[in-house]
Design a protein around this motif. Structure first.
Motif, PDB file in Angstrom:
ATOM      1  N   ALA A  86       0.824  -1.210   0.000  1.00 21.53           N
ATOM      2  CA  ALA A  86       0.000   0.000   0.000  1.00 21.53           C
ATOM      3  C   ALA A  86       0.859   1.261   0.000  1.00 21.53           C
ATOM      4  O   ALA A  86       0.558   2.233  -0.705  1.00 21.53           O
ATOM      5  N   ASP A  87       1.943   1.253   0.765  1.00 25.18           N
ATOM      6  CA  ASP A  87       2.820   2.428   0.832  1.00 25.18           C
ATOM      7  C   ASP A  87       3.496   2.716  -0.505  1.00 25.18           C
ATOM      8  O   ASP A  87       3.545   3.864  -0.957  1.00 25.18           O
ATOM      9  N   ILE A  88       4.017   1.684  -1.143  1.00 22.14           N
ATOM     10  CA  ILE A  88       4.719   1.900  -2.419  1.00 22.14           C
ATOM     11  C   ILE A  88       3.721   2.320  -3.497  1.00 22.14           C
ATOM     12  O   ILE A  88       4.020   3.201  -4.305  1.00 22.14           O
ATOM     13  N   ILE A  89       2.532   1.727  -3.499  1.00 21.11           N
ATOM     14  CA  ILE A  89       1.493   2.138  -4.460  1.00 21.11           C
ATOM     15  C   ILE A  89       1.118   3.599  -4.220  1.00 21.11           C
ATOM     16  O   ILE A  89       1.001   4.393  -5.160  1.00 21.11           O
ATOM     17  N   CYS A  90       0.955   3.974  -2.963  1.00 18.87           N
ATOM     18  CA  CYS A  90       0.623   5.359  -2.609  1.00 18.87           C
ATOM     19  C   CYS A  90       1.724   6.308  -3.089  1.00 18.87           C
ATOM     20  O   CYS A  90       1.441   7.354  -3.679  1.00 18.87           O
ATOM     21  N   PHE A  91       2.976   5.937  -2.862  1.00 18.45           N
ATOM     22  CA  PHE A  91       4.113   6.739  -3.315  1.00 18.45           C
ATOM     23  C   PHE A  91       4.109   6.865  -4.830  1.00 18.45           C
ATOM     24  O   PHE A  91       4.315   7.945  -5.385  1.00 18.45           O
ATOM     25  N   SER A  92       3.870   5.753  -5.514  1.00 22.28           N
ATOM     26  CA  SER A  92       3.854   5.749  -6.977  1.00 22.28           C
ATOM     27  C   SER A  92       2.735   6.631  -7.526  1.00 22.28           C
ATOM     28  O   SER A  92       2.945   7.403  -8.468  1.00 22.28           O
ATOM     29  N   GLN A  93       1.562   6.520  -6.940  1.00 23.92           N
ATOM     30  CA  GLN A  93       0.433   7.342  -7.392  1.00 23.92           C
ATOM     31  C   GLN A  93       0.693   8.821  -7.138  1.00 23.92           C
ATOM     32  O   GLN A  93       0.362   9.672  -7.967  1.00 23.92           O
ATOM     33  N   PHE A  94       1.296   9.138  -6.003  1.00 24.18           N
ATOM     34  CA  PHE A  94       1.617  10.532  -5.710  1.00 24.18           C
ATOM     35  C   PHE A  94       2.656  11.060  -6.692  1.00 24.18           C
ATOM     36  O   PHE A  94       2.563  12.192  -7.163  1.00 24.18           O
ATOM     37  N   CYS A  95       3.634  10.228  -7.029  1.00 27.39           N
ATOM     38  CA  CYS A  95       4.649  10.625  -8.011  1.00 27.39           C
ATOM     39  C   CYS A  95       4.002  10.921  -9.357  1.00 27.39           C
ATOM     40  O   CYS A  95       4.312  11.921  -9.996  1.00 27.39           O
ATOM     41  N   ASN A  96       3.076  10.060  -9.788  1.00 29.17           N
ATOM     42  CA  ASN A  96       2.360  10.304 -11.042  1.00 29.17           C
ATOM     43  C   ASN A  96       1.545  11.588 -10.975  1.00 29.17           C
ATOM     44  O   ASN A  96       1.481  12.343 -11.952  1.00 29.17           O
ATOM     45  N   PHE A  97       0.924  11.850  -9.839  1.00 30.10           N
ATOM     46  CA  PHE A  97       0.163  13.073  -9.655  1.00 30.10           C
ATOM     47  C   PHE A  97       1.063  14.299  -9.768  1.00 30.10           C
ATOM     48  O   PHE A  97       0.730  15.275 -10.435  1.00 30.10           O
ATOM     49  N   VAL A  98       2.225  14.238  -9.134  1.00 25.19           N
ATOM     50  CA  VAL A  98       3.168  15.356  -9.168  1.00 25.19           C
ATOM     51  C   VAL A  98       3.663  15.588 -10.598  1.00 25.19           C
ATOM     52  O   VAL A  98       3.784  16.723 -11.046  1.00 25.19           O
ATOM     53  N   ARG A  99       3.929  14.497 -11.318  1.00 25.90           N
ATOM     54  CA  ARG A  99       4.418  14.606 -12.700  1.00 25.90           C
ATOM     55  C   ARG A  99       3.387  15.229 -13.626  1.00 25.90           C
ATOM     56  O   ARG A  99       3.736  15.975 -14.534  1.00 25.90           O
TER      57      ARG A  99
END
Length: 169
Positions: free
Chosen positions: A86-99
């Motif tokens: 869940a943490d890595i998915i959350c990090f990945s989704q946030f990274c995509n959002f920032v991009r």
């Protein structure tokens, strides 16, 4: 691919001055660690299997080059804890959002605070979570805003290093 040690990870993350570059570096580090972990999932690491089946799956354009797909496979095979997944998915989704987001995001923005409070690796670390919360709601001056941004960056750095440690167990 070179596996980074903890000092290299800390150095790379601390050298980032904005959320976008921090998240991109964190994403790359996490993906690299996942790519290093993936071959251990496959049968006996047989040379032929690794060469003709595993390497194409892990190639730059292969299906497991996507962090979300690779994580789902690792989790589905029972080789990853639900909280870490869940943490890595959350990090990945946030990274995509920032991009893809239209606005520049700063470490002191509410959305970054929301990310921190949704990461299991942070919420189980009460001292760092409480420090971030206390600074978030403190009376700000220019100095304390910079200090708060640095605290958030430190919390995110600790989150990445903690996730990497769990992945490398």
């Amino acid at each position: 691919m070179i596996l980074l040690n903890e000092d290299d990870v800390l150095e790379r993350l601390e050298s980032q001055n904005d959320v976008a570059s921090f998240m991109n570096v964190a994403h790359d580090i996490l993906l690299s660690s996942i790519r290093e972990f993936l071959p251990s999932l496959f049968v006996n690491n047989d040379e032929e299997i690794l060469e003709y089946a595993v390497k194409p799956l892990l190639a730059k354009s292969g299906p497991l080059d996507d962090i979300d797909i690779a994580l789902r496979l690792i989790y589905a095979l029972g080789r990853m804890d639900k909280r870490l997944y869940a943490d890595i998915i959350c990090f990945s989704q946030f990274c995509n959002f920032v991009r893809t987001g239209p606005d520049e995001i700063h470490f002191q923005d509410n959305i970054v605070y929301d990310l921190i409070t949704n990461l299991n690796v942070i919420t189980k670390n009460a001292p760092i979570l409480n420090a971030v919360k206390n600074m978030k709601y403190a009376d700000f001056s220019v100095y304390s805003e910079i200090r708060y941004s640095n605290m958030v960056k430190t919390a995110l750095t600790l989150a990445v290093t903690s996730m990497l440690k769990e992945l490398n167990l």
